[in-house]
Design an enzyme around this catalytic site. Structure first.
Site, short mmCIF file in Angstrom:
data_model
loop_
_atom_site.label_atom_id
_atom_site.label_comp_id
_atom_site.label_asym_id
_atom_site.label_seq_id
_atom_site.Cartn_x
_atom_site.Cartn_y
_atom_site.Cartn_z
N ARG A 119 0.85 -1.19 0.00
CA ARG A 119 0.00 0.00 0.00
C ARG A 119 0.89 1.25 0.00
O ARG A 119 1.95 1.26 0.64
CB ARG A 119 -0.85 -0.03 1.26
CG ARG A 119 -1.82 1.12 1.43
CD ARG A 119 -2.92 1.08 0.43
NE ARG A 119 -4.05 1.93 0.80
CZ ARG A 119 -4.99 2.29 -0.05
NH1 ARG A 119 -4.96 1.89 -1.31
NH2 ARG A 119 -6.01 3.04 0.34
N THR A 393 -9.02 1.14 -9.63
CA THR A 393 -8.23 0.08 -9.05
C THR A 393 -8.33 -1.04 -10.05
O THR A 393 -9.19 -1.02 -10.93
CB THR A 393 -8.85 -0.25 -7.68
OG1 THR A 393 -8.74 0.91 -6.86
CG2 THR A 393 -8.23 -1.43 -6.99
N THR A 411 -3.89 -0.33 -7.18
CA THR A 411 -4.68 0.87 -7.41
C THR A 411 -3.82 2.11 -7.58
O THR A 411 -2.71 2.17 -7.05
CB THR A 411 -5.65 1.10 -6.21
OG1 THR A 411 -6.49 2.21 -6.50
CG2 THR A 411 -4.90 1.34 -4.91
N ASN A 413 -6.02 4.71 -7.21
CA ASN A 413 -7.23 5.30 -6.63
C ASN A 413 -8.21 5.78 -7.69
O ASN A 413 -9.05 5.01 -8.12
CB ASN A 413 -6.89 6.41 -5.63
CG ASN A 413 -8.05 6.65 -4.68
OD1 ASN A 413 -8.85 5.75 -4.45
ND2 ASN A 413 -8.15 7.84 -4.14
N ASP A 435 -7.63 8.56 0.29
CA ASP A 435 -8.16 7.44 1.09
C ASP A 435 -7.94 7.64 2.58
O ASP A 435 -8.46 6.89 3.39
CB ASP A 435 -7.54 6.10 0.65
CG ASP A 435 -8.34 5.45 -0.47
OD1 ASP A 435 -9.42 5.98 -0.83
OD2 ASP A 435 -7.90 4.41 -1.00
N SER A 464 -7.56 1.01 3.18
CA SER A 464 -8.01 0.57 1.86
C SER A 464 -9.24 -0.31 1.96
O SER A 464 -9.55 -0.85 3.03
CB SER A 464 -6.89 -0.22 1.18
OG SER A 464 -7.34 -0.78 -0.04
N GLY A 485 -13.14 -0.72 -7.44
CA GLY A 485 -14.43 -0.09 -7.14
C GLY A 485 -14.50 0.72 -5.86
O GLY A 485 -15.58 0.96 -5.36
N1 GLY Z 1 -8.23 3.33 -3.50
C1 GLY Z 1 -9.24 2.39 -3.18
C2 GLY Z 1 -8.91 1.57 -1.98
O1 GLY Z 1 -7.75 1.29 -1.71
O2 GLY Z 1 -9.80 1.24 -1.25
#
Ligand code: GLY
Length: 580
Positions: A119, A393, A411, A413, A435, A464, A485
């Site tokens: 992440r 994503t 992702t 985003n 996020d 996330s 999504g």
């Molecule tokens: N950017 C979408 C997620 O990580 O939830």
């Protein structure tokens, strides 16, 4: 210390009696209205393959073919997933990425499970109030577009960690197909042409240099997209390894881009970035074992919560897309999202009461105020534990001949992330900082709220919703799935699982079926436009507010069947399956 505040056994008994009566009424009303279970064959698009040995499903046919070729060259599922991820970074600029982050869930043919967290992280110079104006109000533009919106990318580090631990073929062999696609170019699809045209103005506005994505005339299907700068970045990674991205020329190009555009990410941020191995979230649902992603993704914990809340109810008897089933799942989603908002964040920074959130008695108590046929207003649903004193994503699923299963979601985003293309390096940076919760009560781009647990801190990972998941049956891989999504990732995976495990829908139908979504706040049930009108009417009569929205999820499913492997791409995009 956490105290469960909802323990009302008598109330539960009364509710159960009321529930049975309501279910009978609802089932009766469904039988009267055949549209409630309207056939969806008329709009189902078949993207299904049946193969014997190995399969790949991803957001783009060229990327899926790259993965299949790697499997055929003797690579394992992790090798194929890595090669697909690099190929997507070229052929699917909307969401495929080098400049983003993600999560990988891996179940080996020998029965072991692993997960890798790559992440993005907040830059060292990030701070809690960085998206608030002089009046203290959150300014969505700052966290969503342009240079300030990017977290430190994790994708390249994630692929290298996965490769070091599990890879079989040399990394440069896995990156080579992506280099060829970037250097020689490829014909873009109609959908990608539309995306590039829709965001052409943004590319001009937020960039300090020209890029391969901007040209004078509008893009059209079949135009060839050549990405020379990106090819050079990929070559540096193939030759120098992880340092080819996080150090040297690529890092310098990112830092220069940040300086030109007013961003805060530095070469030091890149140098410090590390992908992490995490314990996957593993739990039983009936006869199945679900393996999914833990924090800093909320996906796995929420899946455990939602399936745990669902388990006591005989949902398969209610019928697929019946108002009773939709209402029950809606109320479950509402409660799980309320908990997410309150408690979840980067476990390296905040203490998250994970064990309490998934405890059976807690989940039972969470549903104690559920009344069939009656909405529980979100205003009356707060987080359930009491503690004393917030789209683009992409997901890929792979299985190989040895039964190794990879579920990988990454992702940047939003569509085309922050819209910032790193000058000279040719890749798009994420806008993942959105996020984080910029301020309690200020919704992010998915309408998600957050609290202190997901506030901004230097080096912290933003919460996330990504939910890469592997399902075992009799201890062997049965399903490999996930989806993009935003907030709807969690509910899309939840529905796809329920569609297959409870309603016994074939994988393609389970994926193609119109979806619904509830995320506690706003207090609405979102439905895709193909959603059965009769079900909507019944839910509205119950008192729910139902709102139509754009497509929900693009779910890629691999299902192990008696005859071999079934791989299914979602009708909602250019998604495609390949195998052999
Ligand atoms: N950017 C979408 C997620 O990580 O939830």
């Amino acid at each position: 210390m956490f105290i469960n505040r909802l323990t009302r056994p008598k109330l539960i008994l009364v509710k159960k009696i009321l529930f049975l009566v309501s279910i009978l009424c609802l089932l009766y009303s469904c039988k009267e209205d055949s549209r409630a279970t309207a056939p969806f064959d008329s709009y189902s698009v078949a993207k299904k393959i049946r193969v014997d040995k190995g399969a790949v499903v991803s957001a783009h046919p060229l990327a899926s073919e790259v993965g299949r070729d790697i499997l055929m060259q003797g690579g394992n599922a992790v090798d194929a997933a890595i090669a697909v991820q690099y190929a997507l970074a070229v052929v699917y600029p909307n969401a495929g990425n080098l400049g983003g982050g993600g999560f990988m869930v891996f179940h080996t043919g020998e029965g072991e499970s692993y997960s890798i967290d790559f992440r993005e992280k907040a830059p060292l110079r990030a701070h809690k109030d960085m998206y608030l104006d002089s009046l203290g109000d959150a300014v969505p533009e700052w966290s969503r577009n342009g240079h300030l919106a990017s977290g430190v990318p994790g994708t390249v580090a994630g692929t290298f960690l996965a490769h070091r631990k599990f890879g079989k073929l040399p990394m440069d062999q896995l990156i080579r197909p992506a280099i060829a696609l970037a250097e020689r170019g490829f014909a873009i699809t109609e959908r990608e042409a539309g995306g590039l045209n829709n965001y052409a103005e943004d590319f001009r506005k937020y960039n300090t240099r020209g890029s391969a994505f901007v040209k004078e005339k509008a893009w059209k299907a079949g135009d060839v997209l050549v990405q020379k700068d990106l090819a050079e970045t990929l070559k540096r990674i193939a030759v120098q390894g992880q340092a080819g991205f996080y150090e040297g020329k690529t890092a310098e190009l990112i830092e220069e881009e940040m300086k030109r555009g007013g961003g805060i990410m530095t070469a030091e941020d890149l140098k410090q970035y590390e992908a992490r191995e995490r314990e996957p979230v593993t739990f039983k649902y009936k006869d199945y074992t679900i393996i999914s992603m833990g924090l800093p993704s909320s996906g796995g914990i929420m899946m455990q919560q939602m399936l745990g809340m669902l388990e006591p109810y005989p949902i398969s008897e209610y019928g697929f897309h019946s108002p009773a089933a939709i209402q029950l799942m809606t109320e479950i989603e509402r409660r799980a999202f309320a908990d997410r908002t309150e408690y979840m964040g980067d476990p390296d920074f905040v203490e998250v009461p994970v064990a309490e959130l998934v405890e059976k008695s807690y989940l039972e108590s969470r549903m104690a105020d559920f009344t069939p046929g009656v909405p529980t207003p979100s205003a009356e649903v707060s987080a359930g534990l009491m503690v004393k004193e917030k789209e683009e994503t992409t997901h890929l699923s792979v299985i190989d001949e040895e039964g190794n299963a990879v579920s990988l979601t990454t992702t940047i985003n939003g569509a085309y992330g922050s819209r910032v293309v790193v000058g000279g390096a040719g890749f798009i940076l994420n806008n993942e900082m959105d996020d984080f919760s910029a301020k309690p009560g200020a919704p992010n781009k998915f309408g998600l709220l957050g609290t202190e647990a997901n506030s901004i801190q230097p080096s912290k990972r933003m919460l996330s919703a990504m939910t890469p998941t592997v399902v075992l049956k009799n201890d062997k891989p049965y399903l490999v799935l996930g989806t993009p999504g935003g907030s709807t990732i969690i509910t899309s995976v939840f529905q796809t699982l329920v569609n297959i495990l409870e309603f016994d829908l074939p994988a393609q139908k389970a994926v193609n079926a119109p979806k619904f979504h509830h995320q506690w706040q706003p207090d609405l049930i979102y439905v895709e436009k193909e959603f059965p009108q009769a079900a909507i009417d019944t839910l509205e009569a119950m008192g729910y507010v139902v709102e139509e929205r754009r497509a929900i999820g693009r779910t890629e499913v691999i299902k192990i069947i008696e005859q071999g492997i079934e791989a299914v791409g979602d009708r909602r995009g250019d998604d495609s399956a390949a195998g052999y």
